[in-house]
Design a protein around this motif. Structure first.
Motif, mmCIF file in Angstrom:
data_model
loop_
_atom_site.group_PDB
_atom_site.id
_atom_site.type_symbol
_atom_site.label_atom_id
_atom_site.label_comp_id
_atom_site.label_asym_id
_atom_site.label_seq_id
_atom_site.Cartn_x
_atom_site.Cartn_y
_atom_site.Cartn_z
ATOM 1 N N TYR A 130 23.284 85.532 14.127
ATOM 2 C CA TYR A 130 22.657 84.221 13.932
ATOM 3 C C TYR A 130 21.145 84.350 13.743
ATOM 4 C CZ TYR A 130 21.447 79.297 14.853
ATOM 5 O OH TYR A 130 20.958 78.013 14.765
ATOM 6 N N ALA A 131 20.476 85.077 14.626
ATOM 7 C CA ALA A 131 19.015 85.205 14.539
ATOM 8 C C ALA A 131 18.600 86.030 13.330
ATOM 9 C CB ALA A 131 18.469 85.830 15.825
ATOM 10 N N ALA A 132 19.426 86.998 12.957
ATOM 11 C CA ALA A 132 19.075 87.897 11.850
ATOM 12 C C ALA A 132 19.274 87.258 10.486
ATOM 13 C CB ALA A 132 19.902 89.180 11.937
ATOM 14 N N ARG A 133 19.950 86.095 10.449
ATOM 15 C CA ARG A 133 20.227 85.424 9.176
ATOM 16 C C ARG A 133 19.644 84.005 9.189
ATOM 17 N NH1 ARG A 133 24.497 87.380 6.202
ATOM 18 N NH2 ARG A 133 23.689 85.918 4.640
ATOM 19 N N PRO A 134 18.318 83.875 9.278
ATOM 20 C CA PRO A 134 17.713 82.545 9.386
ATOM 21 C C PRO A 134 17.942 81.667 8.162
ATOM 22 C CG PRO A 134 16.037 84.202 8.971
ATOM 23 C CD PRO A 134 17.294 84.945 9.235
ATOM 24 N N GLU A 135 18.310 82.274 7.043
ATOM 25 C CA GLU A 135 18.526 81.495 5.828
ATOM 26 C C GLU A 135 19.929 80.918 5.747
ATOM 27 O OE1 GLU A 135 20.708 85.175 5.000
ATOM 28 O OE2 GLU A 135 18.880 84.667 6.103
ATOM 29 N N ARG A 136 20.784 81.291 6.687
ATOM 30 C CA ARG A 136 22.198 80.944 6.572
ATOM 31 C C ARG A 136 22.590 79.838 7.548
ATOM 32 N NH1 ARG A 136 27.448 85.006 7.085
ATOM 33 N NH2 ARG A 136 28.991 83.371 6.729
ATOM 34 N N SER A 137 23.502 78.979 7.106
ATOM 35 C CA SER A 137 24.152 78.041 8.024
ATOM 36 C C SER A 137 25.580 78.515 8.249
ATOM 37 C CB SER A 137 24.149 76.621 7.470
ATOM 38 O OG SER A 137 24.917 76.541 6.285
ATOM 39 N N PHE A 138 26.140 78.211 9.417
ATOM 40 C CA PHE A 138 27.432 78.741 9.819
ATOM 41 C C PHE A 138 28.439 77.605 10.030
ATOM 42 C CE2 PHE A 138 24.308 81.861 10.974
ATOM 43 C CZ PHE A 138 24.917 83.089 10.751
ATOM 44 N N PRO A 139 29.725 77.858 9.742
ATOM 45 C CA PRO A 139 30.751 76.857 10.055
ATOM 46 C C PRO A 139 30.963 76.745 11.557
ATOM 47 C CG PRO A 139 31.774 78.870 9.278
ATOM 48 C CD PRO A 139 30.297 79.059 9.109
ATOM 49 N N GLN A 140 31.690 75.703 11.959
ATOM 50 C CA GLN A 140 31.882 75.406 13.378
ATOM 51 C C GLN A 140 33.350 75.565 13.770
ATOM 52 O OE1 GLN A 140 30.270 71.448 14.371
ATOM 53 N NE2 GLN A 140 29.272 71.453 12.351
ATOM 54 N N LEU A 141 33.575 76.187 14.923
ATOM 55 C CA LEU A 141 34.901 76.228 15.540
ATOM 56 C C LEU A 141 34.815 75.533 16.886
ATOM 57 C CD1 LEU A 141 37.862 77.108 15.783
ATOM 58 C CD2 LEU A 141 37.039 79.293 16.725
ATOM 59 N N TRP A 142 35.489 74.405 17.015
ATOM 60 C CA TRP A 142 35.542 73.666 18.266
ATOM 61 C C TRP A 142 36.774 74.116 19.043
ATOM 62 C CZ3 TRP A 142 32.930 68.681 19.476
ATOM 63 C CH2 TRP A 142 31.835 68.452 18.633
ATOM 64 N N LEU A 143 36.586 74.496 20.303
ATOM 65 C CA LEU A 143 37.690 74.888 21.164
ATOM 66 C C LEU A 143 37.793 73.903 22.323
ATOM 67 C CD1 LEU A 143 37.327 78.791 21.360
ATOM 68 C CD2 LEU A 143 38.902 77.442 19.945
ATOM 69 N N LEU A 144 38.925 73.234 22.422
ATOM 70 C CA LEU A 144 39.155 72.209 23.442
ATOM 71 C C LEU A 144 40.032 72.785 24.552
ATOM 72 C CD1 LEU A 144 39.926 69.173 21.090
ATOM 73 C CD2 LEU A 144 37.700 70.069 21.828
ATOM 74 N N HIS A 145 39.647 72.546 25.781
ATOM 75 C CA HIS A 145 40.395 73.077 26.926
ATOM 76 C C HIS A 145 41.525 72.123 27.310
ATOM 77 C CE1 HIS A 145 38.826 70.144 29.800
ATOM 78 N NE2 HIS A 145 37.681 70.249 29.143
ATOM 79 N N GLY A 146 42.300 72.522 28.315
ATOM 80 C CA GLY A 146 43.429 71.711 28.759
ATOM 81 C C GLY A 146 43.164 71.055 30.099
ATOM 82 N N CYS A 147 44.243 70.717 30.755
ATOM 83 C CA CYS A 147 44.157 69.918 31.976
ATOM 84 C C CYS A 147 44.026 70.738 33.250
ATOM 85 C CB CYS A 147 45.429 69.069 32.081
ATOM 86 S SG CYS A 147 45.747 68.414 33.738
ATOM 87 N N CYS A 148 43.414 70.118 34.226
ATOM 88 C CA CYS A 148 43.671 70.372 35.653
ATOM 89 C C CYS A 148 43.107 71.673 36.206
ATOM 90 C CB CYS A 148 45.177 70.317 35.945
ATOM 91 S SG CYS A 148 45.986 68.853 35.254
ATOM 92 N N ALA A 149 42.128 72.266 35.519
ATOM 93 C CA ALA A 149 41.541 73.497 36.048
ATOM 94 C C ALA A 149 40.805 73.264 37.363
ATOM 95 C CB ALA A 149 40.596 74.112 35.023
ATOM 96 N N ASP A 150 40.498 71.982 37.657
ATOM 97 C CA ASP A 150 39.842 71.696 38.937
ATOM 98 C C ASP A 150 40.784 71.910 40.111
ATOM 99 O OD1 ASP A 150 41.387 69.510 38.075
ATOM 100 O OD2 ASP A 150 40.282 68.120 39.360
ATOM 101 N N GLN A 151 42.089 72.039 39.851
ATOM 102 C CA GLN A 151 43.041 72.249 40.935
ATOM 103 C C GLN A 151 43.522 73.703 40.998
ATOM 104 O OE1 GLN A 151 46.111 69.255 40.861
ATOM 105 N NE2 GLN A 151 44.657 67.583 40.994
ATOM 106 N N ASP A 152 42.901 74.581 40.203
ATOM 107 C CA ASP A 152 43.204 76.000 40.309
ATOM 108 C C ASP A 152 42.712 76.532 41.644
ATOM 109 O OD1 ASP A 152 44.271 75.958 37.806
ATOM 110 O OD2 ASP A 152 42.498 76.789 36.804
ATOM 111 N N PRO A 153 43.248 77.681 42.096
ATOM 112 C CA PRO A 153 42.762 78.269 43.354
ATOM 113 C C PRO A 153 41.250 78.458 43.351
ATOM 114 C CG PRO A 153 44.760 79.366 42.636
ATOM 115 C CD PRO A 153 44.376 78.431 41.528
#
Length: 319
Positions: A64-87
């Protein structure tokens, strides 16, 4: 006179069928920033849509820093449920980072990865009461802030696991054209399948909510449920590259499903892809048989679906 003018404007809007954007669609701002390492930043966003602050992890490509002239596509990663109840509870926005190799896997990928908070069992939606509004938070506030801060282009893909798999498909059809590709890993893309409806309501209760707090009753508020159900809107997914996967709920070698959550996700996913095919809408599937509702399978699916996602992001040839 001024009051009559306002009433007239409202009546014109209602008659024309035009919706007035909610006031909280504007005003979100970044109020904190933690540089975790050279590639990783955690943003604290003050969100009017949520009425509070929420976190987003942004993972940059190594060049990213080495290619200041370039724009990059986006990958959105969505999490799931209930990790607050993990051990050992995991903050929601850190689910992917804490439980998979996403950081190592994307180190040589020319993509900016966005991993937003989504609430525990919030279902990537506006709730019945209007608050929280996770949909506006993600598709408006986070999107605009990330796109103004980082060198990203407007080519996006979204992938999610479990409730995040539902979110990926819901955002893709409700915001047609926003995402070039959507991937669901063990998701619930047919929320009105009885097994999926029951699971959604059980999750809500498990998280301390009422079973109808999200979208109301599946019977009396059927229109609300349907408006949020990807299965009922597959035609709005035409033109979006689609990937759907799940296990069948069986441990390796077991004769019958031992994980009812994955079994429900499998049934919901299969009815959804059956409907896509019936409507002539292309979809890539990976129904891999033995598999429970667990992170090792979702990490593998991120790897398996990457060539599919890369092609949609204009990164064809990326391994």
């Amino acid at each position: 006179m001024r009051r009559l003018f306002r009433i007239a404007i409202v009546l014109l809007v209602v008659i024309a069928g035009v919706s007035i954007p909610p006031a909280y669609a504007e005003g979100a701002r970044i109020v904190g920033e933690v540089q975790v390492d050279d590639r990783t930043t955690d943003l604290v966003i003050d969100s009017p849509a949520l009425g509070t602050t929420a976190m987003v992890r942004v993972l940059l490509p190594s060049n990213y820093a080495a290619r200041p002239e370039r724009s990059f596509p986006q990958l959105w990663l969505l999490h799931g449920c209930c990790a607050d109840q993990d051990p050992v509870p995991t903050p929601d926005y850190l689910g992917w980072a804490a439980h998979t190799d996403v950081e190592e896997f994307t180190v040589d990928k020319d993509v900016v990865v966005i991993m937003p908070a989504g609430g525990y069992a919030a279902f990537y939606s506006t709730w019945r009461s209007g608050m929280p509004d996770w949909e506006t938070f993600h598709t408006n506030e986070v999107r605009e802030l990330v796109e103004s801060k980082y060198r990203v282009n407007r080519t996006r893909a979204v992938a999610g696991l479990s409730t995040g798999g539902y979110g990926a498909m819901a955002y893709a059809f409700r915001h047609k054209g926003m995402f070039a590709a959507a991937a669901s890993y063990s998701g619930l893309p047919n929320t009105l399948l009885p097994a999926a409806t029951q699971l959604i309501q059980l999750i809500l209760v498990r998280q301390g909510h009422g079973p109808e707090d999200l979208w109301g009753s599946q019977w009396w508020d059927h229109a609300v449920w349907s408006a949020r159900n990807p299965f009922d809107h597959v035609d709005d997914l035409r033109g979006t590259a689609l990937y759907v996967s799940s296990g069948d709920g069986r441990q390796a070698g077991a004769s019958w499903p031992t994980d009812p959550i994955e079994a429900a996700a499998s049934a919901s996913s299969r009815t959804f892809t059956d409907r896509l095919r019936l409507r002539g809408i292309p979809v890539t599937v990976d129904y891999y048989g033995d598999g429970t509702h667990s992170w090792p399978h979702w990490e593998r699916e991120l790897h398996t679906s990457w060539p599919f996602l890369a092609a949609a992001l204009g990164l064809a040839g990326s391994e």
